[in-house]
Design a protein around this motif. Sequence first.
Motif, PDB file in Angstrom:
ATOM      1  N   ILE A  52       0.440  -6.660   4.324  1.00 31.72           N
ATOM      2  CA  ILE A  52       0.581  -5.294   4.844  1.00 31.72           C
ATOM      3  C   ILE A  52       0.560  -4.308   3.684  1.00 31.72           C
ATOM      4  CG2 ILE A  52       2.038  -3.720   6.176  1.00 31.72           C
ATOM      5  CD1 ILE A  52       3.392  -6.238   7.384  1.00 31.72           C
ATOM      6  N   MET A  53      -0.302  -3.303   3.769  1.00 29.21           N
ATOM      7  CA  MET A  53      -0.390  -2.285   2.723  1.00 29.21           C
ATOM      8  C   MET A  53       0.591  -1.144   2.972  1.00 29.21           C
ATOM      9  SD  MET A  53      -4.409  -1.884   1.702  1.00 29.21           S
ATOM     10  CE  MET A  53      -5.006  -1.258   3.277  1.00 29.21           C
ATOM     11  N   HIS A  54       1.208  -0.663   1.888  1.00 30.28           N
ATOM     12  CA  HIS A  54       1.963   0.582   1.953  1.00 30.28           C
ATOM     13  C   HIS A  54       0.964   1.713   2.218  1.00 30.28           C
ATOM     14  CE1 HIS A  54       4.057   4.152   0.409  1.00 30.28           C
ATOM     15  NE2 HIS A  54       5.191   3.493   0.589  1.00 30.28           N
ATOM     16  N   PRO A  55       1.333   2.761   2.954  1.00 32.21           N
ATOM     17  CA  PRO A  55       0.377   3.828   3.282  1.00 32.21           C
ATOM     18  C   PRO A  55      -0.328   4.448   2.085  1.00 32.21           C
ATOM     19  CG  PRO A  55       2.329   4.040   4.655  1.00 32.21           C
ATOM     20  CD  PRO A  55       2.627   2.943   3.666  1.00 32.21           C
ATOM     21  N   ARG A  56       0.294   4.469   0.910  1.00 35.82           N
ATOM     22  CA  ARG A  56      -0.336   5.124  -0.241  1.00 35.82           C
ATOM     23  C   ARG A  56      -1.036   4.136  -1.178  1.00 35.82           C
ATOM     24  NH1 ARG A  56       2.955   9.247  -3.561  1.00 35.82           N
ATOM     25  NH2 ARG A  56       0.829   9.960  -3.976  1.00 35.82           N
ATOM     26  N   ARG A  57      -1.168   2.886  -0.744  1.00 30.90           N
ATOM     27  CA  ARG A  57      -1.743   1.899  -1.666  1.00 30.90           C
ATOM     28  C   ARG A  57      -3.135   2.296  -2.153  1.00 30.90           C
ATOM     29  NH1 ARG A  57      -4.332  -4.137  -0.879  1.00 30.90           N
ATOM     30  NH2 ARG A  57      -4.993  -4.213  -3.058  1.00 30.90           N
ATOM     31  N   VAL A  58      -4.064   2.520  -1.242  1.00 28.08           N
ATOM     32  CA  VAL A  58      -5.440   2.835  -1.647  1.00 28.08           C
ATOM     33  C   VAL A  58      -5.471   4.119  -2.463  1.00 28.08           C
ATOM     34  CG1 VAL A  58      -7.749   3.423  -0.832  1.00 28.08           C
ATOM     35  CG2 VAL A  58      -6.462   1.592   0.292  1.00 28.08           C
ATOM     36  N   GLU A  59      -4.738   5.119  -2.030  1.00 28.64           N
ATOM     37  CA  GLU A  59      -4.710   6.411  -2.728  1.00 28.64           C
ATOM     38  C   GLU A  59      -4.290   6.253  -4.189  1.00 28.64           C
ATOM     39  OE1 GLU A  59      -1.948  10.462  -2.778  1.00 28.64           O
ATOM     40  OE2 GLU A  59      -1.835   9.085  -1.073  1.00 28.64           O
ATOM     41  N   LEU A  60      -3.174   5.568  -4.434  1.00 26.64           N
ATOM     42  CA  LEU A  60      -2.637   5.472  -5.793  1.00 26.64           C
ATOM     43  C   LEU A  60      -3.448   4.534  -6.678  1.00 26.64           C
ATOM     44  CD1 LEU A  60       1.204   5.410  -5.044  1.00 26.64           C
ATOM     45  CD2 LEU A  60      -0.203   7.339  -5.791  1.00 26.64           C
ATOM     46  N   GLN A  61      -3.893   3.410  -6.135  1.00 30.66           N
ATOM     47  CA  GLN A  61      -4.667   2.485  -6.953  1.00 30.66           C
ATOM     48  C   GLN A  61      -6.065   3.024  -7.226  1.00 30.66           C
ATOM     49  OE1 GLN A  61      -3.061  -1.382  -4.731  1.00 30.66           O
ATOM     50  NE2 GLN A  61      -4.117  -1.916  -6.627  1.00 30.66           N
ATOM     51  N   TYR A  62      -6.634   3.734  -6.262  1.00 31.44           N
ATOM     52  CA  TYR A  62      -7.954   4.346  -6.463  1.00 31.44           C
ATOM     53  C   TYR A  62      -7.905   5.372  -7.589  1.00 31.44           C
ATOM     54  CZ  TYR A  62     -12.134   7.151  -5.488  1.00 31.44           C
ATOM     55  OH  TYR A  62     -13.318   7.850  -5.592  1.00 31.44           O
ATOM     56  N   GLU A  63      -6.859   6.195  -7.625  1.00 30.75           N
ATOM     57  CA  GLU A  63      -6.725   7.196  -8.700  1.00 30.75           C
ATOM     58  C   GLU A  63      -6.771   6.535 -10.075  1.00 30.75           C
ATOM     59  OE1 GLU A  63      -3.076   9.214  -7.989  1.00 30.75           O
ATOM     60  OE2 GLU A  63      -3.849  10.404  -6.296  1.00 30.75           O
ATOM     61  N   VAL A 111      -6.732  -5.275 -17.341  1.00 28.72           N
ATOM     62  CA  VAL A 111      -5.798  -5.499 -16.230  1.00 28.72           C
ATOM     63  C   VAL A 111      -4.726  -4.420 -16.288  1.00 28.72           C
ATOM     64  CG1 VAL A 111      -4.232  -7.098 -15.105  1.00 28.72           C
ATOM     65  CG2 VAL A 111      -6.160  -7.989 -16.413  1.00 28.72           C
ATOM     66  N   ILE A 112      -4.538  -3.716 -15.188  1.00 29.12           N
ATOM     67  CA  ILE A 112      -3.556  -2.632 -15.113  1.00 29.12           C
ATOM     68  C   ILE A 112      -2.775  -2.780 -13.816  1.00 29.12           C
ATOM     69  CG2 ILE A 112      -3.246  -0.120 -14.972  1.00 29.12           C
ATOM     70  CD1 ILE A 112      -5.873   0.171 -16.540  1.00 29.12           C
ATOM     71  N   ARG A 113      -1.490  -2.499 -13.868  1.00 29.50           N
ATOM     72  CA  ARG A 113      -0.671  -2.525 -12.659  1.00 29.50           C
ATOM     73  C   ARG A 113      -0.078  -1.152 -12.391  1.00 29.50           C
ATOM     74  NH1 ARG A 113       3.986  -5.928 -13.732  1.00 29.50           N
ATOM     75  NH2 ARG A 113       4.972  -3.969 -14.329  1.00 29.50           N
ATOM     76  N   VAL A 114      -0.236  -0.658 -11.175  1.00 30.25           N
ATOM     77  CA  VAL A 114       0.455   0.546 -10.730  1.00 30.25           C
ATOM     78  C   VAL A 114       1.880   0.137 -10.392  1.00 30.25           C
ATOM     79  CG1 VAL A 114       0.587   2.341  -8.973  1.00 30.25           C
ATOM     80  CG2 VAL A 114      -1.649   1.596  -9.834  1.00 30.25           C
ATOM     81  N   ASP A 115       2.843   0.719 -11.052  1.00 30.61           N
ATOM     82  CA  ASP A 115       4.223   0.264 -10.912  1.00 30.61           C
ATOM     83  C   ASP A 115       4.928   0.866  -9.700  1.00 30.61           C
ATOM     84  OD1 ASP A 115       4.154  -1.556 -12.968  1.00 30.61           O
ATOM     85  OD2 ASP A 115       4.760  -0.102 -14.477  1.00 30.61           O
ATOM     86  N   GLU A 116       4.317   0.651  -8.541  1.00 32.55           N
ATOM     87  CA  GLU A 116       4.888   1.004  -7.244  1.00 32.55           C
ATOM     88  C   GLU A 116       4.755  -0.218  -6.334  1.00 32.55           C
ATOM     89  OE1 GLU A 116       6.237   3.900  -6.354  1.00 32.55           O
ATOM     90  OE2 GLU A 116       5.652   5.203  -8.024  1.00 32.55           O
ATOM     91  N   HIS A 117       5.714  -0.401  -5.421  1.00 30.77           N
ATOM     92  CA  HIS A 117       5.629  -1.492  -4.454  1.00 30.77           C
ATOM     93  C   HIS A 117       4.699  -1.044  -3.321  1.00 30.77           C
ATOM     94  CE1 HIS A 117       9.281  -2.523  -6.661  1.00 30.77           C
ATOM     95  NE2 HIS A 117       9.138  -3.760  -6.216  1.00 30.77           N
ATOM     96  N   LEU A 118       3.443  -1.505  -3.375  1.00 31.48           N
ATOM     97  CA  LEU A 118       2.417  -1.002  -2.462  1.00 31.48           C
ATOM     98  C   LEU A 118       1.879  -2.065  -1.509  1.00 31.48           C
ATOM     99  CD1 LEU A 118       0.389   1.217  -4.983  1.00 31.48           C
ATOM    100  CD2 LEU A 118       2.215   1.920  -3.409  1.00 31.48           C
ATOM    101  N   LEU A 119       2.482  -3.258  -1.526  1.00 26.82           N
ATOM    102  CA  LEU A 119       2.004  -4.320  -0.651  1.00 26.82           C
ATOM    103  C   LEU A 119       3.168  -5.211  -0.221  1.00 26.82           C
ATOM    104  CD1 LEU A 119      -0.810  -5.655   0.360  1.00 26.82           C
ATOM    105  CD2 LEU A 119      -0.265  -7.397  -1.361  1.00 26.82           C
TER     106      LEU A 119
END
Length: 376
Positions: free
Chosen positions: A112-123, A214-222
């Motif tokens: 399950i994706m957090h609502p902002r997953r695509v938005e934040l990782q795409y940026e 390799v980069i990680r967005v440090d938010e719980h998005l999944l």
Amino acid sequence: MSESSSKADQPFVDVSIIMPVHNAADWLQESLQSVLLQTFKGCMELAIFNDASKDSSMNIIQDWRQKFEAAGILMTIGGHDSDTPRGVGYAKNQAILQSSGAFLCFLDADDIMHPRRVELQYETAVQHQCAIIGCRVHREPDGSTDRYTRWINNLTPEQLTTQIYTANGPTVIMPTWLCARSVCDKVRGFNEGGKGVPEDLIFFLEHLRLGGQVIRVDEHLLTYRYHPQAATASVHRDTIWNIQLAALQDRVLVNWSKFTIWNAGKQGRRFYRDLSKENKAKVAAFCDVDTKKIEKGFYTYEESMFYRLTHSLWLCLAQCPASIYSRKVTGNLQSVGAYAVDHPGSEACCYLQFHRLTHSLWHNGNTQEICCVGWI
């Protein structure tokens, strides 16, 4: 079977969500709902490939088509209904082929994706188009694989690359990946060996070999689900070990003339046994801070090779390049020991002096950092 319009008739797609599906009826509703709830403002597409599902997965997917169309999310559906599935790697490759997005966001059908997953990782991906972009995860059920989940979420940016040969898989896990399409094109897709093949790890190591980041967005998005039917459950730990060891030897150890193994226990000995003949000859010492592992005084290998033990405040260290693959020895240590190959007069022999709170390595009158090859 395929249900998609010609790509020439479609608008430019910013992000394609890549979803392989095999008997996922128990989880699909929540997974598809999470796609619909994304806050991303660009053009988004959902590319699904059904890998011979025998449950109601396809009925659920078809029921969602109208909802996605109403939300302006394009949808392409492909698949096959053979007697047996062809594997996750094949399904991912097919979903990618039928998609058209400039960026690809991978989503397992049970997550399950957090609502902002695509938005934040795409940026982030737009700014780093040679990188795989991951994120932190919430594990469901709570507490399942707790140690592994902490490891996933707490690696430092440096450790995302330094621990690639010592982990249980990619340091940024596959269900969190978002990357430019060009990243997949460069690696030439996923291994299609089928059940039991860690296609994500093979892809990940090849991506890094080709110079990828390799980069990680440090938010719980999944929300990353754990259950016995997950594809990862079919991958044997020995398979992961062999793939990582082969990569380590081909890409790192080939460049070193000597090295030490930081682990005198079962894992360290296994690591030594599995090395090539050429790399066995480069091992100068087994090092460990656990006196129980070194008090025996020697290590007997099947070919009757013996290693002399140096204990307490003496340590024989081999040439240890200051590279990202080295591990610094830190902490409040009282003693250290090593199984060591005797190199009389060699510069590899150094004197180690420990203090209560700090320690330093004395070699030819100079203080140096202590570095050892780690295998955890």
